[in-house]
Design an enzyme around this catalytic site. Structure first.
Site, PDB file in Angstrom:
ATOM      1  N   ASP A 195       0.856  -1.169   0.000  1.00 55.44           N
ATOM      2  CA  ASP A 195       0.000   0.000   0.000  1.00 55.44           C
ATOM      3  C   ASP A 195       0.904   1.234   0.000  1.00 55.44           C
ATOM      4  O   ASP A 195       2.074   1.162   0.372  1.00 55.44           O
ATOM      5  CB  ASP A 195      -0.888  -0.015   1.251  1.00 55.44           C
ATOM      6  CG  ASP A 195      -1.948   1.071   1.236  1.00 55.44           C
ATOM      7  OD1 ASP A 195      -2.351   1.482   0.139  1.00 55.44           O
ATOM      8  OD2 ASP A 195      -2.363   1.507   2.325  1.00 55.44           O
TER       9      ASP A 195
ATOM     10  N   ASP B 121      -3.263  -1.494   5.684  1.00 55.73           N
ATOM     11  CA  ASP B 121      -3.658  -1.008   7.003  1.00 55.73           C
ATOM     12  C   ASP B 121      -5.160  -0.833   7.160  1.00 55.73           C
ATOM     13  O   ASP B 121      -5.646  -0.659   8.266  1.00 55.73           O
ATOM     14  CB  ASP B 121      -2.960   0.326   7.314  1.00 55.73           C
ATOM     15  CG  ASP B 121      -3.236   1.384   6.243  1.00 55.73           C
ATOM     16  OD1 ASP B 121      -4.025   1.105   5.316  1.00 55.73           O
ATOM     17  OD2 ASP B 121      -2.654   2.487   6.335  1.00 55.73           O
TER      18      ASP B 121
END
Length: 879
Positions: A378, A753
Site C-alpha cells: 500500500d 492497514d
C-alpha cells in the site's frame, strides 16, 4: 438484481425514488410494524461470524498428518504385539508405544496452541460496526444491530455510520473513509446528485452515500438505510475474507486449512509424505526378508531350579518379532524431531523479529516472508509518512522549499530555492501562512506528555495540517488566531466549496510581524478557505475592512482550483510588499508554477487577498443571504502566494526498495490514490525507474475491469506480471491482483492497514499489517504486523526469513542423515542375522537427547553474508 446493482441504483436515483424503493418517509421513518417485519426478513445488522475452531478441534486436526498417522499406527502395533506376548503383564513392555504417543501429543499440542492464538479478522470487522444511532418516528436511540433497510438515521460529528446509507440531507458533512478506501483525506458528502463530468476520474465511493463503519469527522446529515449486515460494503469485504463459498470442511466437521498453508508447511508435508511412503516400503521389505529368513530372538533365561535344576527357554515367532522390528524401523525412519525443531527455530525467529519492528502472529510466516518473490505494498502510511506535509511555496514571485516531514513543526525550515537562505521572516511567507491559518480549525499538539515522548498529532480537519505545521516553523502558531477575534463565519458548503471567516484586526498596521502592510484604518480581515475536490486546492485570503467612521480595507479570502483563483486576481503582492498588476504574462508565470507543482502530484493551494474601502454589504442587513454576502467578497482579488503539499515518502524506503530489487523481489504499489500521485511517489522511492514506460508500468485499476468485468485470466496475469503501480484500487482489485500473482507460481507478500486491504492480506501468502495506523480488521487478517509501519522493516524481515529457512535446511539434512543411518543399521542387522542394536525407546531417546540440541544449534546460525542478494527460491522447491 444483485446487491451491487441495487447499491448502484441507490447512488444514482433521486432521493424520492430511493425512499419509495424502501417504502419509508424522510420525516417519520418506518412504523414499528414495518421495522419488525424487515428485521425478520433481513436479520440483525451484524456480520456473519463462522464458528471458530476450538482448541480440541485444532488438536485433532494436527493428528491427521500422514507422518503422525504412521507414528500412531506404529505405537498401536507395538502395544498390541506386547499385549499378546509373554510380557503382557509387564508395564515396562509398553514404554515404546507410550513414548511414541508422548512425542505425537507434544507436537500436535504445540501446533494446535500456536494456531489457536491467531486473531480473527471477521470478529474485528463486527466490532467496528458497533454504534448508537437515532432513528424512526421520534428520533429514539436504538442499538445498531436492530437497524433495518428504510430506517431514517441522523448522523453527527463523532458518530460511526451504522449501515450503508443514501443521504437526504447533508450540512458540512465529512466522513473518514481511509479504512474503507485507503484515502487519507476526509471525504465531503452531499445529498445532491451531480452529473459526472467528462474526463473526471471515477470516485471510489459515491458522494451521496455513506458506509457502515466510517467515522463522521465534521457536520451532520440524515439519510435512509439501504443495506445492513452482510449486504453492506464492509459485509462484502467480510465475505471476501471468508471466501465466496464460506469455510471449507474436511473429515466431516473439521475445517480445511490447506489453502492457507505456507510454502514451508507444504514442503514439510510433502517431505513427510515421501518419508512415510519410503518408511512403509522399508518396513514391508524388512518384514518379508525377516520372515523369509526366519529371524527370531531367542530369549534364554537360565533359572536354576533348586528342585529339578532344569533350564527353560522361550521363543517368539518370526512374524510377531518382525512386527516389533517394523515398529522400530518406523520410529527410526520417521523424523519425529523435525516438527519440534521447526517450531523452536521459528519461535526463536519470532523473538528476533521483534527487534526488527515486526510482530509475528503466525509462526510459519517468519520463514514465508523469506521466500517472497513479490511484495505488494500500500502507499499511504507504508511507503509514505501518511501525513500531508508542505514541501514548496511560492510568494511574491519567489519560490521556497519547506523542510521536514510529518506533523512535527520543530523539524525543518523554510528556505529560498535558489540560494537556500532562511526565509522564515520574509513578508510573502509570513503573510501567506497567516492568511491560511486564520481560516483553519485545526491544532497541532504534543501527545503523551507523561512519557516524555514528543508525538505531534493534528486535532481537527487533517487537510489543514500542512498550513498549520508550516506556519509554526516560522513562529506563527494556530493560537495566533485568538489575537484576531472571529466575528463572521460562513461554513463550507458543496455549492460554495469554501469556508469564509471575518476576523477583527483593529489597530494593526501590518497583517503580522514582518507581514504585509495594511492600509490605515483596517478593522476587519475576511478569510476564506476550501480544498479542491481533485488533487489540488486553494485557499483565498481576502482582507476585509469596514467603514465605521474611518477609512478601512477588507481582504476576502477564498479557495477553489488554483488556476481559477489566479484568473480572478487583478493584482498580486510582490516580495517587498508592493502591489503589481496581475495580467497576461504575470498570470502565465503563476499558472506555470501551478502546473510544475501539479506535475509532481503536489496539492496546490492558492492564497489571495482583496483590499476594499468598506464592506460591500451592511453587516446588519438580515435580508442578505449568505451566498450574496460571500459573492460580494470574491471580486478583484490580490494574489499572495501558493503552497504545495504531498504525503512524503518515508526515510529509508528508497534504499529498501533497491535492496528488495537486488534480492530478486519485485515491489508493486497498489493504492486507492490517483494515478498521478501514485506515479510521483513510485518514482521517488524507485519502484518506477527512469527507464520505465509510465504508460505500461503504471495503470488505473479501471483497466482491470473494462465494462465492470475483470479481464480473462491470461490477460490479467500478463498485466500483473509487468505493471508496478496500480492506482484507484478497490478491495476486489487488490484481491484479484494477489490471486493473479499466485497463479503465476510466485509467493506474494501484501501490506496494508485498512479494512479495504483485509481480503488481499488474507489471500496473500504472507499478509503484513501496519501496527500504528492499521485497523484491527487488517491486523486480524494478517500474518505479521509492522510495529513502526515502515516498509524498511519488511526488507529486514525478508533477510531474517531467508536465514531461518537456511537454518531449517541444515538441521533437516542433519536429522535425515541420522535417521537414514538408523534404518541402515537395522536392515543390516536383520539381513546378517545379528541382534538389533537399539530398541525403539532407545532410538527415541537418542533423537530427543543427542540429536535435537545440535539441530536447534544449526537452526540458530546467522545467515550467510550476501543472503539477501540471492534470488527467491521457487515456491515448489523441495526443502
Amino acid at each position: 438484481m444483485s446487491a451491487e446493482e441495487i447499491a448502484m441504483l441507490d447512488a444514482e436515483d433521486s432521493i424520492e425514488q430511493v425512499l419509495s424503493r424502501y417504502s419509508t418517509d424522510l420525516r417519520s421513518g418506518l412504523t414499528s410494524e414495518a421495522a419488525e417485519k424487515k428485521l425478520k426478513e433481513d436479520g440483525l445488522n451484524e456480520l456473519y461470524k463462522p464458528p471458530k475452531p476450538t482448541l480440541l478441534m485444532l488438536f485433532i486436526m494436527q493428528l491427521l498428518g500422514f507422518i503422525i498417522i504412521l507414528l500412531i499406527i506404529a505405537a498401536v502395533a507395538s502395544m498390541t504385539v506386547n499385549a499378546t506376548g509373554s510380557k503382557k503383564d509387564d508395564p515396562l513392555s509398553y514404554t515404546t508405544g507410550i513414548a511414541i504417543f508422548v512425542i505425537v501429543i507434544l507436537n500436535a499440542g504445540i501446533a494446535a496452541w500456536t494456531e489457536h492464538k491467531a486473531g480473527d479478522a471477521l470478529e474485528a470487522l463486527s466490532k467496528m460496526t458497533q454504534a448508537a444511532i437515532y432513528a424512526t418516528e421520534q428520533e429514539v436511540q436504538i442499538t445498531t444491530n436492530t437497524v433495518v433497510r428504510g430506517d431514517i438515521v441522523v448522523l453527527g460529528t463523532g458518530d460511526v455510520v451504522p449501515a450503508d446509507m443514501r443521504l437526504a440531507e447533508a450540512e458540512d458533512l465529512k466522513v473518514s473513509e481511509m479504512a474503507l478506501t485507503g484515502e487519507p483525506d476526509d471525504v465531503s458528502k452531499t445529498w445532491k446528485l451531480k452529473p459526472r463530468k467528462e474526463g473526471e476520474p471515477e470516485k471510489l465511493t459515491p458522494e451521496v452515500c455513506v458506509f457502515s463503519g466510517c467515522n463522521v469527522t465534521n457536520g451532520k446529515g440524515r439519510g435512509v438505510v439501504t443495506a445492513t449486515g452482510m449486504g453492506t460494503r464492509i459485509g462484502r469485504i467480510a465475505q471476501l475474507i471468508a471466501g465466496e463459498e464460506g469455510p471449507k470442511k474436511k473429515c466431516f466437521c473439521l475445517p480445511d486449512t490447506s489453502a492457507n498453508q505456507t510454502p514451508l508447511q507444504r514442503n514439510l508435508e510433502q517431505l513427510g509424505a515421501k518419508i512415510g511412503i519410503l518408511a512403509i516400503v522399508v518396513c514391508v521389505l524388512v518384514f518379508i526378508i525377516g520372515v523369509a529368513l526366519d529371524r527370531k530372538p531367542v530369549e534364554s533365561r537360565k533359572d536354576v531350579d533348586s528342585q529339578s535344576g532344569a533350564e527353560s527357554g522361550a521363543e517368539t515367532g518370526a512374524a510377531l518379532y518382525m512386527v516389533l522390528i517394523a515398529v522400530t524401523l518406523a520410529v527410526a525412519a520417521i523424523p519425529e524431531g523435525i516438527p519440534l525443531c521447526v517450531t523452536i527455530s521459528l519461535s526463536i525467529g519470532c523473538s528476533d523479529m521483534v527487534n526488527q519492528h515486526v510482530l509475528v502472529r503466525k509462526l510459519a510466516a517468519v520463514e514465508t516472508l523469506g521466500s517472497a518473490s513479490v511484495i505488494c505494498s500500500d502507499k499511504t502510511g507504508t511507503l509514505t509518512e501518511g501525513k500531508m506535509t508542505m514541501v514548496n511555496m511560492w510568494a511574491g514571485g519567489v519560490t521556497y522549499d519547506v523542510g521536514g516531514k510529518g506533523f512535527d513543526p520543530t523539524v525543518g525550515r523554510i528556505t529560498t530555492c535558489d540560494t537556500g537562505v532562511e526565509a522564515g521572516r520574509q513578508m510573502g511567507v509570513r503573510s501567506t501562512l497567516l492568511s491560511g491559518i486564520l481560516c483553519c480549525a485545526l491544532e497541532v499538539e504534543v501527545r503523551d506528555p507523561d512519557t516524555g515522548e514528543e508525538k505531534w498529532e493534528p486535532r481537527g480537519n487533517s487537510s489543514e495540517a500542512p498550513i498549520v505545521v508550516a506556519a509554526r516553523k516560522v513562529g506563527l502558531t494556530e493560537n495566533v488566531s485568538k489575537d484576531y477575534p472571529r466575528t463572521i463565519e460562513i461554513p463550507f458548503s458543496s455549492s460554495r466549496k469554501m469556508m469564509l471567516t471575518v476576523s477583527d484586526v483593529s489597530g494593526r498596521s501590518h497583517l503580522c510581524e514582518d507581514g504585509m502592510p495594511l492600509p490605515e484604518g483596517t478593522k476587519y480581515l475576511a478569510v476564506c478557505k476550501a480544498r479542491s475536490l481533485g488533487r489540488s486546492g486553494v485557499v483565498f485570503s481576502v482582507n476585509c475592512r469596514s467603514s465605521l467612521r474611518r477609512e478601512s480595507e477588507l481582504f476576502p479570502q477564498r479557495p477553489g482550483a488554483p488556476n481559477f483563483i489566479v484568473d480572478l486576481c487583478e493584482e498580486r503582492m510582490m516580495a517587498d510588499g508592493t502591489v503589481a498588476k496581475h495580467l497576461g504574462r504575470a498570470k502565465a508565470e503563476v499558472l506555470k508554477v501551478v502546473d510544475d507543482y501539479s506535475t509532481k502530484a503536489l496539492r496546490v493551494l492558492a492564497v489571495a487577498a482583496r483590499p476594499m474601502k468598506e464592506l460591500p454589504f451592511d453587516m446588519h442587513d438580515d435580508e442578505l443571504s449568505t451566498d450574496q454576502k460571500f459573492s460580494a467578497l470574491r471580486q478583484d482579488l490580490r494574489l499572495l502566494g501558493l503552497v504545495a503539499s504531498i504525503d512524503p515518502d518515508r526515510d529509508g524506503v528508497k534504499d529498501s526498495v533497491l535492496a528488495a530489487r537486488g534480492a530478486g523481489i519485485r515491489v508493486v504499489m497498489i493504492t486507492g490514490d490517483y494515478l498521478k500521485t501514485a506515479i510521483a511517489i513510485a518514482k521517488n522511492v524507485q519502484i518506477l525507474q527512469p527507464q520505465d514506460d509510465e504508460a505500461t508500468a503504471a495503470v488505473d485499476c479501471n483497466c482491470l475491469r473494462p465494462g465492470g468485468q475483470y479481464l480473462e485470466t491470461k490477460e490479467m496475469d500478463r498485466m500483473t506480471s509487468t505493471v508496478r503501480v496500480f492506482a484507484r484500487a478497490k478491495p476486489e482489485d487488490k484481491l484479484e491482483i494477489v490471486k493473479s500473482i499466485q497463479r503465476m507460481g510466485q509467493v506474494a507478500a501484501m501490506t496494508g492497514d485498512g479494512v479495504n486491504d483485509a481480503p488481499a492480506l488474507n489471500q496473500a501468502n504472507i499478509g503484513v499489517a501496519m501496527g500504528i495506523q492499521g485497523t484491527e480488521v487488517a491486523k486480524g487478517a494478517s500474518d505479521m504486523i509492522l510495529t513502526d509501519d515502515n516498509f524498511c522493516s519488511i526488507v529486514a524481515a525478508v533477510e531474517k526469513g531467508r536465514a531461518i529457512y537456511s537454518g531449517i535446511q541444515k538441521f533437516v539434512a542433519f536429522i535425515m542423515s541420522v535417521h537414514i543411518a538408523e534404518v541402515m543399521q537395522i536392515f543390516v542387522c536383520i539381513a546378517a542375522g545379528v541382534p538389533v542394536m537399539r530398541t525403539p525407546l532407545q532410538i527415541l531417546f537418542l533423537i530427543l537427547v543427542t540429536d535435537l540440541p545440535p539441530s536447534i544449534a544449526l537452526g540458530m546460525e546467522p545467515g550467510e553474508p550476501g543472503i539477501l542478494k540471492l534470488r527467491p527460491r521457487p515456491k515448489t522447491e523441495p526443502i
